[in-house]
Structures are given as C-alpha cells and as structure tokens.
Design an enzyme around this catalytic site. Structure first.
Site, mmCIF file in Angstrom:
data_model
loop_
_atom_site.group_PDB
_atom_site.id
_atom_site.type_symbol
_atom_site.label_atom_id
_atom_site.label_comp_id
_atom_site.label_asym_id
_atom_site.label_seq_id
_atom_site.Cartn_x
_atom_site.Cartn_y
_atom_site.Cartn_z
ATOM 1 N N GLU A 43 17.673 -4.236 1.607
ATOM 2 C CA GLU A 43 17.775 -3.944 2.770
ATOM 3 C C GLU A 43 16.983 -5.172 3.579
ATOM 4 O OE1 GLU A 43 17.275 -1.692 0.810
ATOM 5 O OE2 GLU A 43 19.045 -0.763 0.586
ATOM 6 N N GLU A 47 0.812 -1.071 0.094
ATOM 7 C CA GLU A 47 0.020 -0.207 -0.093
ATOM 8 C C GLU A 47 0.932 1.158 0.050
ATOM 9 O OE1 GLU A 47 -2.711 -0.265 3.022
ATOM 10 O OE2 GLU A 47 -3.670 -2.007 2.369
ATOM 11 N N GLU A 53 9.469 -7.374 -4.089
ATOM 12 C CA GLU A 53 9.173 -8.622 -3.078
ATOM 13 C C GLU A 53 10.229 -8.472 -1.950
ATOM 14 O OE1 GLU A 53 8.175 -12.285 -4.382
ATOM 15 O OE2 GLU A 53 7.341 -11.617 -6.351
HETATM 16 C C1 LIG Z 1 7.845 -2.859 -10.569
HETATM 17 C C2 LIG Z 1 7.021 -3.343 -9.295
HETATM 18 C C3 LIG Z 1 6.213 -4.383 -8.969
HETATM 19 C C4 LIG Z 1 5.691 -4.678 -7.872
HETATM 20 N N1 LIG Z 1 4.757 -5.702 -7.713
HETATM 21 C C5 LIG Z 1 4.263 -6.099 -6.791
HETATM 22 C C6 LIG Z 1 3.025 -6.688 -6.527
HETATM 23 O O1 LIG Z 1 2.594 -7.392 -7.474
HETATM 24 N N2 LIG Z 1 2.190 -6.880 -5.281
HETATM 25 C C7 LIG Z 1 2.763 -6.297 -4.172
HETATM 26 O O2 LIG Z 1 2.024 -6.209 -3.138
HETATM 27 N N3 LIG Z 1 3.695 -5.177 -4.152
HETATM 28 C C8 LIG Z 1 4.450 -5.287 -5.365
HETATM 29 N N4 LIG Z 1 5.448 -4.235 -5.707
HETATM 30 C C9 LIG Z 1 5.982 -3.780 -4.406
HETATM 31 C C10 LIG Z 1 7.286 -3.753 -3.724
HETATM 32 O O3 LIG Z 1 7.415 -5.056 -3.104
HETATM 33 C C11 LIG Z 1 7.369 -2.584 -2.620
HETATM 34 O O4 LIG Z 1 7.873 -1.630 -3.652
HETATM 35 C C12 LIG Z 1 8.728 -2.960 -1.830
HETATM 36 O O5 LIG Z 1 8.421 -3.658 -0.999
HETATM 37 C C13 LIG Z 1 9.176 -1.702 -1.159
HETATM 38 O O6 LIG Z 1 8.095 -0.953 -0.517
HETATM 39 P P1 LIG Z 1 8.367 0.597 -0.943
HETATM 40 O O7 LIG Z 1 8.172 0.741 -2.059
HETATM 41 O O8 LIG Z 1 7.055 1.024 0.070
HETATM 42 O O9 LIG Z 1 9.572 1.198 -0.148
HETATM 43 P P2 LIG Z 1 9.678 1.597 1.578
HETATM 44 O O10 LIG Z 1 9.368 0.404 2.402
HETATM 45 O O11 LIG Z 1 9.240 2.926 1.723
HETATM 46 O O12 LIG Z 1 11.354 1.524 1.430
HETATM 47 C C14 LIG Z 1 12.210 2.880 0.980
HETATM 48 C C15 LIG Z 1 13.619 2.309 1.343
HETATM 49 O O13 LIG Z 1 13.568 2.522 2.767
HETATM 50 C C16 LIG Z 1 14.248 0.912 3.094
HETATM 51 N N5 LIG Z 1 13.867 0.444 4.481
HETATM 52 C C17 LIG Z 1 12.375 0.372 4.821
HETATM 53 N N6 LIG Z 1 12.384 -0.026 6.059
HETATM 54 C C18 LIG Z 1 13.534 -0.395 6.416
HETATM 55 C C19 LIG Z 1 14.138 -1.172 7.424
HETATM 56 N N7 LIG Z 1 13.264 -1.459 8.592
HETATM 57 N N8 LIG Z 1 15.605 -0.815 7.685
HETATM 58 C C20 LIG Z 1 16.233 -0.646 6.548
HETATM 59 N N9 LIG Z 1 15.750 -0.073 5.481
HETATM 60 C C21 LIG Z 1 14.567 0.112 5.323
HETATM 61 C C22 LIG Z 1 14.069 0.295 2.022
HETATM 62 O O14 LIG Z 1 14.801 -0.745 1.951
HETATM 63 C C23 LIG Z 1 14.304 1.166 0.924
HETATM 64 O O15 LIG Z 1 15.376 1.249 0.385
HETATM 65 C C24 LIG Z 1 6.127 -3.863 -6.609
HETATM 66 C C25 LIG Z 1 6.892 -2.775 -6.894
HETATM 67 C C26 LIG Z 1 7.499 -2.249 -8.018
HETATM 68 C C27 LIG Z 1 8.484 -1.467 -8.229
#
Ligand SMILES: Cc1cc2nc3c(=O)[nH]c(=O)nc-3n(C[C@H](O)[C@H](O)[C@H](O)COP(=O)(O)OP(=O)(O)OC[C@H]3O[C@@H](n4cnc5c(N)ncnc54)[C@H](O)[C@@H]3O)c2cc1C
Length: 382
Positions: free
Chosen positions: A368, A127, A364
């Site tokens: 990190e 989300e 997925e």
């Molecule tokens: C092309 C694409 C396809 C996707 N397909 C799907 C799908 O089919 N279904 C689905 O549900 N999702 C999907 N995703 C979502 C994907 O799994 C998320 O983008 C991913 O899990 C990261 O979440 P976020 O983008 O909110 O980043 P954030 O969680 O906001 O992270 C931002 C940064 O902070 C870091 N970070 C966050 N928490 C911590 C921590 N505790 N310690 C250290 N570093 C941290 C992260 O590593 C990252 O570098 C997709 C994403 C993309 C780009």
C-alpha cells in the site's frame, strides 16, 4: 538496448548459485524449523564479498554495483530468503546509510569492517507505533554537553541480536516533526543499548527480527550520522536502494518456488500422465514464468538506475519492489497448488516459499505504501 548480463555478471551468478546450493540448501529446513540464525554462514558470505557488494574496494567492499547486488540477493533467496534478507539489511540499509551519509572517519571506522564482513550491521527505523508512518518515530536523543542520550525502543530490526553495528533513527528536535529526526551509529556493547524480544515469525525464520532497546544510552557526539535533523530524509534515500534488494529477494524466492513446481509437475503422475501434461498446470507455469520475467526486468532496471548515481530512482525502485513482492506471493501460492497436498507439507519446498514470500509485501514499505510512493511520483511529475 542490451538486456544481456556481462560474462563477469554471469560468472558471479554461477558462483553464488553453486555456493547457495552447496552450503545453504542442505540446512534450510533445519534452520527454519529451529528458527536459528545461521552464524556459521556469515564468514563464508564475507569471504565471497557478499557483505560489501556495493561498496568501493577502498572501503573494504567488492567494488560492484546494484546489478551485481540484485544478482547476489536473487541467487541467495532462490535457495533461502532468510539469507537474502540478512545480507540485504546489512548491505543496503546499515552499511549504505553510513557510506552515503557518514563522515570519512565514520566510513573508515564502520564501513570498512562492515563491507569486509568482519562486522554485521542492522538498521532500526521501525517502532511499535511508527511503522508505515516512520516519521512518527518516538525514540529520543537528547543532547547533554557534547553527548547524546537515547531512550526508546525499535521493533522488527533484521539482524538485531547479531549485529555489531546498528544505525538507528531518533528524534532530536520534537517540534520539527520528521525534520527533527536524526541518525546515530551505535556499537554492540554500548551501555544502555541491547536487543530485546526476538520475533517468532511466519517465515524467513532463520533471519533474526528483533526489538532494539535504548535506556539512557549515552553516545559521544561522533556517533551522530549525517546532518542533525536529516535522519528521516536520508532514510528515505537509503530505502530507495533497499527496495531494489527486497525486489531481488522476492524475485529469487519466486524463481525458487517456480523451479520446484516445474520439476514436480514433470515427475508427478495422475490419470496416467505427468501433471505437466494438463493444460491447467501448463497455464499456471506459463503465468508464473512470465510474471517472474517481468519482475526481473523491473528489478534490474531499478538496479541499473541505482548504478547511475546521479539519477533519481524512487519511482522505479518502488515499482520493482511492489511488483516483484506481489509476484512472489502469487507464484509461491501457485507452487503450493501444483504440489497439491504435498505442497502443504514440510517434505517439499513449496510451503516454505509460501511462508517466506509474504515479507516482500510488508518489509521496507508495504504494498500500500509503495502504491502511495508511486502515485506521488506520478502526480508530481510534469
Ligand atoms: C521480517 C521483517 C523484517 C523487518 N526488518 C526491518 C529492519 O531491518 N528495519 C526496520 O526499520 N524495519 C524493519 N521491518 C519493519 C517493516 O518495514 C514494517 O513492518 C513495515 O514498514 C510496516 O509497518 P507496520 O508493521 O508497523 O505496519 P503498519 O504501518 O501498522 O500497517 C498496517 C497496515 O496498514 C496499512 N497502512 C498503513 N498506513 C497506510 C496508509 N497511509 N494508507 C493505506 N494503508 C496504510 C499497511 O499497508 C498495512 O497493510 C521489518 C519487518 C519484518 C516483518
């Protein structure tokens, strides 16, 4: 210990490679430039059994295992990572969630057409405010009589606009944190359920990545998937298998980038000789090939473990996904370097690999998060 693939697995690799080179390769740049979902490829993938690789034949699948699945994703992604991720989200996220945790009725109703490729699936966990911290899901599902009413929005759902079946996580017991999240199966056309904004992406542009919106979306009780409150826990298990496919996605793209760079290095002449004669280029190629091989070993090990149904493979699938994803980024970077200025143009394949591979350190679970998962496994083991 036997590292060789069986004759059947080698034949599968050959047939998918032939298909990818014949049917996908000629269109890759056109789809990428237009950011167009290649709908016409879906029936062909279905015909080859690639939309139901890991499911038993009695549920419409190809009856193969994760090794074959890794081979399939690797070979498709070697030519186009967009096709790799479409197939991966459909198989190991959406369909596998229903297969693993659904009732027999849900398996018959959904897994069979999904595995046959008559329907396409998507899986919505992420989300806008719950990415890495997916336990912070805010989409709600409120019980009304025997129905559930869903409200909220998911983001970054692969196949979001084109899927006939969506598995989505929603909060059913807000007081219980991640233990209050449940999974639901939603069919395209259900009132109150629609795809939203389609992302305009850096890479994997022929795959669809979209918002999925629920506004007073009423579902009969039969659409609850698995036990109420187990949606998050089950999602983590689904992701263990999913990460094998993202490792294979990275592996395939790294292999494609490496092969393109190797070919180019032998053809391109500077200072009166092929650039492959320079040790600086040879060392790059040697490192790329070695890293790819190491990524392949980790990926196939995780795939093999996934096939030993009773073995836990969280650590190995995270390691494979982490390593193969990061190798893909390094290899694609070196491929652009080997192509020099031409690597910076769309006339050669290196720039597309360079853009596409970045997803592998994010989707997925970011690199990190993989390190956190691996460290947790290491620290909790006796
Ligand atoms: C092309 C694409 C396809 C996707 N397909 C799907 C799908 O089919 N279904 C689905 O549900 N999702 C999907 N995703 C979502 C994907 O799994 C998320 O983008 C991913 O899990 C990261 O979440 P976020 O983008 O909110 O980043 P954030 O969680 O906001 O992270 C931002 C940064 O902070 C870091 N970070 C966050 N928490 C911590 C921590 N505790 N310690 C250290 N570093 C941290 C992260 O590593 C990252 O570098 C997709 C994403 C993309 C780009």
């Amino acid at each position: 210990m036997d590292f060789s693939l069986s004759d059947e697995q080698l034949q599968l690799r050959r047939s998918i490679r032939e298909f990818a080179e014949g049917e996908i390769a000629p269109h890759v740049m056109e789809w990428d430039e237009a950011s167009r979902f290649p709908q016409e490829i879906i029936p062909k993938l279905a015909q080859m059994g690639l939309l139901g690789v890991i499911f038993p034949e009695k549920y419409g699948g190809a009856g193969l295992g994760y090794i074959e699945y890794a081979i399939a994703i690797e070979e498709l992604s070697r030519v186009d990572g967009s096709i790799g991720i479409i197939v991966a989200a459909h198989n190991s996220l959406c369909t596998n969630h229903i297969y693993k945790f659904g009732s027999e009725e849900q398996r018959q109703k959904y897994v069979v057409p999904l595995a046959r490729g008559e329907k396409l699936g998507c899986w919505s966990l992420t989300e806008p405010n719950a990415g890495s911290d997916a336990g912070g899901t805010r989409t709600t599902a409120v019980r009304q009589g025997s129905d559930w009413v869903l409200n909220g929005a998911k983001t970054f759902t692969t196949n979001g606009h084109y899927a006939d079946v969506c598995v989505a996580m929603a909060v059913t017991s807000p007081a219980q944190g991640s233990k209050g999240i449940s999974a639901f199966v939603i069919e395209k056309g259900t009132q109150g359920f629609k795809p939203g904004k389609k992302e305009n992406k850096l890479g994997l542009r022929a795959s669809d990545t979209s918002e999925v919106i629920f506004s007073d979306c009423r579902l009969p009780g039969s659409q609850l998937l698995g036990t109420e409150g187990h949606g998050f826990k089950n999602s983590l298990e689904v992701l263990d298998g999913g990460r094998v496919s993202i490792a294979a996605l990275g592996l395939g793209m790294a292999q494609g980038a490496y092969e393109a760079a190797l070919k180019y290095a032998k053809q391109r002449k500077q200072f009166g000789q092929a650039i492959s004669e320079f040790q600086a280029i040879q060392f790059k190629l040697a490192d790329m090939a070695t890293q790819i091989e190491a990524a392949r070993l980790l990926t196939y090990q995780a795939a093999w473990l996934a096939d030993q149904r009773d073995r836990k493979m969280t650590r190995e699938s995270s390691m494979a996904k982490l390593y193969a994803g990061e190798v893909a980024v390094k290899v694609a970077n070196e491929a652009v370097q080997i192509f020099g200025g031409y690597g910076f143009t769309k006339d050669y394949p290196a720039e597309k690999y360079y853009r596409d591979v970045k997803l592998c350190t994010i989707g997925e679970g970011t690199s990190e998060i993989q390190r956190m998962v691996i460290a947790r496994q290491l620290l909790s083991s006796k």
